[in-house]
Write an enzyme that holds these catalytic residues in place. Structure first.
Site, mmCIF file in Angstrom:
data_model
loop_
_atom_site.group_PDB
_atom_site.id
_atom_site.type_symbol
_atom_site.label_atom_id
_atom_site.label_comp_id
_atom_site.label_asym_id
_atom_site.label_seq_id
_atom_site.Cartn_x
_atom_site.Cartn_y
_atom_site.Cartn_z
ATOM 1 C CB ALA A 169 -0.940 -0.001 1.206
ATOM 2 C CG ASP A 170 3.488 2.477 3.305
ATOM 3 O OD1 ASP A 170 2.626 3.355 3.460
ATOM 4 O OD2 ASP A 170 4.008 1.863 4.251
ATOM 5 C CG LEU A 171 6.422 -0.345 -1.608
ATOM 6 C CD1 LEU A 171 6.771 -1.797 -1.866
ATOM 7 C CD2 LEU A 171 7.669 0.522 -1.645
ATOM 8 N N GLY A 174 3.226 5.678 -3.192
ATOM 9 C CA GLY A 174 4.379 6.429 -3.671
ATOM 10 C C GLY A 174 4.465 6.448 -5.179
#
Length: 393
Positions: A169-171, A174
């Site tokens: 989810a973070d990647l 980004g």
């Protein structure tokens, strides 16, 4: 040797943890000058995340901060705010992933940023969106994976929700953020004005639901975890061999017939002749392929499948991935010099660029992640017009 497609673009990086740093690292990979603003004495949260550490350096931090410079600023102090104002005036992009409202309380809301620099592109990444009934929720990857439905699609079955093995989810947030910045920079060429780009962990995961999304929105069916097998294609997944496992992807009826010919099966067997039939009778197909593969060694089976033109592969651990000649041939490893660790190798940029004559462009100046505050003096001198950065060339 090129300085990169974004040479001359200055990015003020106010992010920490992973979603924001991954976005700014992507911009730095493309040649932008990324100035990472960090809390004095502490820095990005991930500088303390571990183990593993090597000689005191967090490998987690090293994964998301190549091609950046670091300046220590206390944004609650007068000096910190003045320095950030100077940086905003000279920047092309500002990226932040504070909780909703924090930047405004520091005195740098969208109106103030636009006043300081009308051409500034601002990327703001949140957990669940900047507005809406739950817009203020903090964003953590695993929570977002669960809330955005990804864990319900991942695991051995409906009662076994699993997180993806990396902070996806973070990647993804980004990546979507960097994509939005590039679009805003292109539009700025026509309008002369910057704008605010917003995304979130929630938006990023929903954005990659793909066919699982339309399965519900169009067909009214709720997808669920099915282990290592495709929900809409069969056989397509992981099957065990005598000494390991092999994955196959029978993505067309032609491949099904080729597969059957190779292993002496009847492609027109009742209930298995078409993909919809095979999906409906998935358990039968899986049992059939498992029985076939159980008598084969992995290496020989992969050779047989390759000779038959059937898409297949083994499951590698990361040591095997990074030692694989194909990985290295794609430029996916980057050698750099770290001031504490010396020569290190880190995963490299996932993009390659080629000129119209077919010649690959190589970018100059890839650098290891910075030490905390390592560039504070030169950045302050640059802001005072007493020094230059690569962005000026």
């Amino acid at each position: 040797m090129s300085h990169g497609p974004l040479a001359g673009i200055v990015v003020a990086d106010l992010t920490r943890a992973l979603a924001g740093p991954h976005a700014t690292m992507m911009l730095g990979d493309l040649g932008a000058t990324v100035i990472k603003v960090e809390t004095p004495g502490a820095g990005d949260d991930t500088r303390g995340w571990g183990p593993p550490f090597r000689d005191g350096e967090s490998t987690y931090f090293l994964s998301a901060n190549r091609n950046k410079r670091s300046i220590e600023l206390d944004l609650k102090s007068d000096d910190g705010r003045r320095t950030l104002e100077a940086l905003v005036r000279k920047a092309d992009v500002l990226v932040e992933n504070f909780r909703t409202g924090v930047l405004e309380r520091l005195g740098f809301g969208p109106d103030r940023l636009s006043e300081l620099n009308p051409r500034l592109v601002v990327l703001s990444i949140s957990g669940f969106g900047h507005d809406g009934p739950e817009g203020g929720r903090p964003g953590y990857d695993q929570i977002a994976q669960g809330e955005a439905g990804l864990m319900s699609l991942t695991g051995s079955g409906p009662d076994d929700p699993q997180r993806v093995g990396v902070p996806i989810a973070d990647l993804l947030a980004g990546m979507y953020g960097a994509y939005g910045v590039l679009a805003a920079l292109i539009e700025r060429q026509h309008t002369g004005a910057g704008q605010v780009v917003r995304t979130s962990l929630l938006a990023a995961v929903v954005g990659v639901h793909a066919s699982q999304g339309t399965k519900w929105t169009v067909a009214g069916e709720v997808g669920h975890a099915q282990g290592n097998h495709h929900p809409s294609i069969c056989p397509y997944g992981l099957f065990h061999t005598r000494d390991g496992a092999v994955q196959i992807a029978i993505g067309s009826e032609g491949l099904w017939r080729r597969f059957c010919t190779t292993f002496g099966l009847d492609p027109d067997r009742p209930g298995l002749a078409t993909n919809p039939e095979r999906v409906a009778n998935r358990a039968t197909v899986i049992e059939l392929v498992e029985e076939l593969f159980a008598g084969h060694d992995t290496a020989q089976l992969l050779t047989t499948l390759a000779e038959a033109g059937i898409p297949a592969g083994k499951v590698r651990d990361l040591s095997e991935v990074y030692e694989w000649d194909q990985t290295r041939s794609q430029g996916l490893l980057l050698d750099a010099f770290h001031p504490t660790l010396g020569p290190i190798t880190v995963p490299g940029p996932p993009l390659r660029f080629f000129g119209s004559d077919g010649t690959e462009q190589t970018f100059a100046g890839h650098t290891a992640p910075p030490l905390l505050g390592a560039d504070s003096a030169v950045i302050r001198a640059w802001l005072a017009n007493e020094a230059t950065l690569e962005a000026d060339t």
